[in-house]
Design a protein around this motif. Structure first.
Motif, PDB file in Angstrom:
ATOM      1  N   PHE A   1      -5.683 -15.480 -26.291  1.00 25.39           N
ATOM      2  CA  PHE A   1      -4.365 -14.886 -25.948  1.00 25.39           C
ATOM      3  C   PHE A   1      -4.050 -14.299 -27.222  1.00 25.39           C
ATOM      4  CE2 PHE A   1       0.193 -15.091 -26.408  1.00 25.39           C
ATOM      5  CZ  PHE A   1       0.658 -14.525 -25.445  1.00 25.39           C
ATOM      6  N   LEU A   2      -3.788 -13.014 -27.355  1.00 22.57           N
ATOM      7  CA  LEU A   2      -3.342 -12.435 -28.672  1.00 22.57           C
ATOM      8  C   LEU A   2      -1.607 -11.884 -28.593  1.00 22.57           C
ATOM      9  CD1 LEU A   2      -6.305 -10.166 -29.281  1.00 22.57           C
ATOM     10  CD2 LEU A   2      -5.967 -12.388 -30.049  1.00 22.57           C
ATOM     11  N   GLY A   3      -1.004 -12.495 -29.488  1.00 17.55           N
ATOM     12  CA  GLY A   3       0.345 -12.099 -29.610  1.00 17.55           C
ATOM     13  C   GLY A   3       0.235 -10.488 -30.365  1.00 17.55           C
ATOM     14  N   HIS A   4       0.535  -9.811 -29.330  1.00 14.55           N
ATOM     15  CA  HIS A   4       0.346  -8.134 -30.050  1.00 14.55           C
ATOM     16  C   HIS A   4       1.440  -7.907 -30.812  1.00 14.55           C
ATOM     17  CE1 HIS A   4       1.680  -6.861 -25.685  1.00 14.55           C
ATOM     18  NE2 HIS A   4       2.611  -6.255 -26.467  1.00 14.55           N
TER      19      HIS A   4
ATOM     20  N   GLY B   1      -0.940  -2.870 -25.170  1.00 15.82           N
ATOM     21  CA  GLY B   1      -1.358  -4.150 -25.075  1.00 15.82           C
ATOM     22  C   GLY B   1      -2.956  -4.614 -25.292  1.00 15.82           C
ATOM     23  N   SER B   2      -3.677  -3.735 -25.322  1.00 15.37           N
ATOM     24  CA  SER B   2      -5.056  -4.023 -25.120  1.00 15.37           C
ATOM     25  C   SER B   2      -5.632  -3.228 -26.609  1.00 15.37           C
ATOM     26  CB  SER B   2      -5.833  -3.397 -24.108  1.00 15.37           C
ATOM     27  OG  SER B   2      -5.558  -1.895 -23.606  1.00 15.37           O
ATOM     28  N   TRP B   3      -5.305  -1.746 -26.391  1.00 18.92           N
ATOM     29  CA  TRP B   3      -5.993  -1.176 -27.679  1.00 18.92           C
ATOM     30  C   TRP B   3      -5.458  -1.405 -29.079  1.00 18.92           C
ATOM     31  CZ3 TRP B   3      -3.334   2.028 -30.597  1.00 18.92           C
ATOM     32  CH2 TRP B   3      -2.113   2.748 -30.067  1.00 18.92           C
ATOM     33  N   SER B   4      -4.092  -1.773 -29.158  1.00 17.32           N
ATOM     34  CA  SER B   4      -3.706  -1.738 -30.362  1.00 17.32           C
ATOM     35  C   SER B   4      -4.239  -3.312 -31.032  1.00 17.32           C
ATOM     36  CB  SER B   4      -2.233  -2.038 -30.328  1.00 17.32           C
ATOM     37  OG  SER B   4      -1.740  -3.159 -29.790  1.00 17.32           O
ATOM     38  N   VAL B   5      -4.806  -4.019 -30.345  1.00 24.05           N
ATOM     39  CA  VAL B   5      -5.457  -5.472 -30.942  1.00 24.05           C
ATOM     40  C   VAL B   5      -6.797  -5.461 -30.867  1.00 24.05           C
ATOM     41  CG1 VAL B   5      -3.502  -6.994 -30.448  1.00 24.05           C
ATOM     42  CG2 VAL B   5      -4.982  -6.560 -28.651  1.00 24.05           C
ATOM     43  N   ILE B   6      -7.551  -4.819 -29.740  1.00 23.17           N
ATOM     44  CA  ILE B   6      -8.955  -4.781 -29.687  1.00 23.17           C
ATOM     45  C   ILE B   6      -9.514  -3.798 -30.665  1.00 23.17           C
ATOM     46  CG2 ILE B   6     -10.800  -4.179 -28.171  1.00 23.17           C
ATOM     47  CD1 ILE B   6      -8.905  -4.984 -25.744  1.00 23.17           C
ATOM     48  N   LYS B   7      -8.765  -2.759 -31.049  1.00 23.25           N
ATOM     49  CA  LYS B   7      -9.248  -1.616 -32.194  1.00 23.25           C
ATOM     50  C   LYS B   7      -9.470  -2.405 -33.614  1.00 23.25           C
ATOM     51  CE  LYS B   7      -6.681   1.433 -34.022  1.00 23.25           C
ATOM     52  NZ  LYS B   7      -6.600   0.966 -35.585  1.00 23.25           N
ATOM     53  N   HIS B   8      -8.806  -3.525 -33.774  1.00 22.57           N
ATOM     54  CA  HIS B   8      -8.963  -4.278 -35.000  1.00 22.57           C
ATOM     55  C   HIS B   8     -10.313  -5.164 -34.905  1.00 22.57           C
ATOM     56  CE1 HIS B   8      -5.325  -2.834 -36.852  1.00 22.57           C
ATOM     57  NE2 HIS B   8      -4.778  -3.238 -35.965  1.00 22.57           N
TER      58      HIS B   8
ATOM     59  N   MET C   1       4.404 -14.256 -32.983  1.00 20.56           N
ATOM     60  CA  MET C   1       2.952 -13.581 -32.872  1.00 20.56           C
ATOM     61  C   MET C   1       1.980 -14.733 -32.454  1.00 20.56           C
ATOM     62  SD  MET C   1       3.349 -10.584 -33.437  1.00 20.56           S
ATOM     63  CE  MET C   1       1.820 -10.003 -33.963  1.00 20.56           C
ATOM     64  N   THR C   2       2.312 -16.073 -32.257  1.00 18.82           N
ATOM     65  CA  THR C   2       1.303 -17.234 -31.788  1.00 18.82           C
ATOM     66  C   THR C   2       0.479 -16.835 -30.832  1.00 18.82           C
ATOM     67  OG1 THR C   2       3.223 -18.643 -32.214  1.00 18.82           O
ATOM     68  CG2 THR C   2       1.190 -19.553 -31.236  1.00 18.82           C
ATOM     69  N   SER C   3      -0.969 -16.931 -31.312  1.00 14.10           N
ATOM     70  CA  SER C   3      -2.147 -16.490 -30.583  1.00 14.10           C
ATOM     71  C   SER C   3      -2.957 -17.786 -30.350  1.00 14.10           C
ATOM     72  CB  SER C   3      -2.746 -15.359 -31.519  1.00 14.10           C
ATOM     73  OG  SER C   3      -2.238 -14.419 -31.527  1.00 14.10           O
ATOM     74  N   VAL C   4      -3.740 -17.606 -29.413  1.00 13.14           N
ATOM     75  CA  VAL C   4      -4.435 -18.959 -28.971  1.00 13.14           C
ATOM     76  C   VAL C   4      -6.133 -18.553 -28.816  1.00 13.14           C
ATOM     77  CG1 VAL C   4      -4.863 -20.586 -27.113  1.00 13.14           C
ATOM     78  CG2 VAL C   4      -2.543 -19.533 -27.637  1.00 13.14           C
ATOM     79  N   LYS C   5      -6.965 -19.202 -29.235  1.00  6.66           N
ATOM     80  CA  LYS C   5      -8.188 -19.021 -29.219  1.00  6.66           C
ATOM     81  C   LYS C   5      -8.844 -20.197 -28.723  1.00  6.66           C
ATOM     82  CE  LYS C   5     -12.443 -18.688 -32.263  1.00  6.66           C
ATOM     83  NZ  LYS C   5     -12.888 -18.705 -33.677  1.00  6.66           N
ATOM     84  N   ILE C   6      -9.620 -20.273 -27.425  1.00  8.53           N
ATOM     85  CA  ILE C   6     -10.380 -21.017 -26.771  1.00  8.53           C
ATOM     86  C   ILE C   6     -11.824 -21.032 -26.883  1.00  8.53           C
ATOM     87  CG2 ILE C   6     -10.818 -22.066 -24.419  1.00  8.53           C
ATOM     88  CD1 ILE C   6      -8.188 -21.025 -23.520  1.00  8.53           C
TER      89      ILE C   6
END
Length: 277
Positions: free
Chosen positions: A23-26, A125-132, A268-273
């Motif tokens: 889950f990415l806080g974009h 919501g997708s490309w602004s984070v996936i591009k990094h 901006m809290t994000s989650v990694k599972i």
């Protein structure tokens, strides 16, 4: 669905080790072109985790009546915002789509009819984070829409049906913000680590629910009091978290990153599972 049916659906996709779920806080679209600690967090993810065969993204910015999945071979880059510098509108993220993954996703979901969409593309919501994470744009990306007519339990149950994709090299990303109240943003402190008391309260409760595997209270967010009402005035940025948590197995590990507030009423809290190895 029995095991034989599932094997037929996923037979064309090779088995892999179990993929993480994110889950990415974009946050602001400007994160697409700025250099900051949150962008560094996204970039680090791409370096840490196994390179996926494809990405399935549930973005806060694709709400529909009914459930749809993008099925075009080459999704367009959607600039679904206004009032930002031209440099942001110039960004293109030409990742391919995957009609095959779209069809598999459609077939796996049995609780509702899923439409194959040829018109949407990749919103910010997708490309602004996936591009990094994957700047070469060489990994196929599809999006799954959020049916705005349905409650959180519906989305949680729908996501459960896609768990097999984690074993097929598919990285599943929910992209939103846990605390997201634009009407109450202190714009003078948008780039500062600053939060109202209710935002801190809601974010801390959400993190506790996540780390304690308390999915019931995450799903029943409308019963969590005033802080949650202010943190989630509309549910579209919160629902991607519900999807992400639905994919968590008992033997998975959960960690948090980019865990900071901005502008008073955003986090901006994000989650990694990740699989417990």
């Amino acid at each position: 669905m029995n095991l034989q049916d599932l094997n037929k659906i996923t037979s064309k996709m090779s088995n892999t080790s179990k993929m993480p779920v994110l889950f990415l806080g974009h946050g602001s679209p400007m994160n697409a072109i700025e250099e900051n600690e949150f962008v560094s967090g996204f970039r680090k993810l791409g370096q840490e985790i196994q390179k996926p065969n494809a990405i399935l993204c549930i973005s806060a910015h694709w709400e529909t009546k009914g459930t749809f999945v993008t099925a075009m071979k080459q999704p367009k880059t959607i600039h679904d915002f206004g009032g930002f510098p031209q440099a942001l509108f110039d960004v293109q993220y030409p990742a391919p789509g995957s009609p095959e993954l779209a069809q598999t996703t459609k077939d796996l979901i049995k609780t509702t009819e899923v439409g194959l969409d040829e018109n949407w593309g990749l919103d910010h919501g997708s490309w602004s984070v996936i591009k990094h994470m994957y700047p070469d744009a060489n990994i196929p990306v599809i999006e799954l829409s959020i049916d705005y007519t349905q409650p959180a339990q519906y989305h949680y149950d729908l996501a459960k049906q896609l768990s097999e994709l984690r074993h097929k090299g598919v990285l599943i990303i929910g992209s939103g913000n846990m605390v997201h109240n634009l009407r109450m943003v202190n714009w003078r402190k948008l780039n500062e680590e600053y939060a109202y008391d209710w935002a801190i309260e809601a974010n801390e409760s959400m993190k506790n629910f996540i780390l304690d595997d308390n999915h019931k209270d995450l799903i029943n967010f409308r019963s969590q009091g005033k802080a949650f009402e202010l943190a989630i005035p509309t549910p579209e940025h919160y629902m991607p978290l519900i999807y992400t948590m639905a994919f968590k197995d008992k033997n998975d590990d959960v960690s948090l990153f980019n865990d900071k507030p901005l502008g008073g009423s955003l986090t901006m809290t994000s989650v990694k599972i990740t699989p417990n190895t």
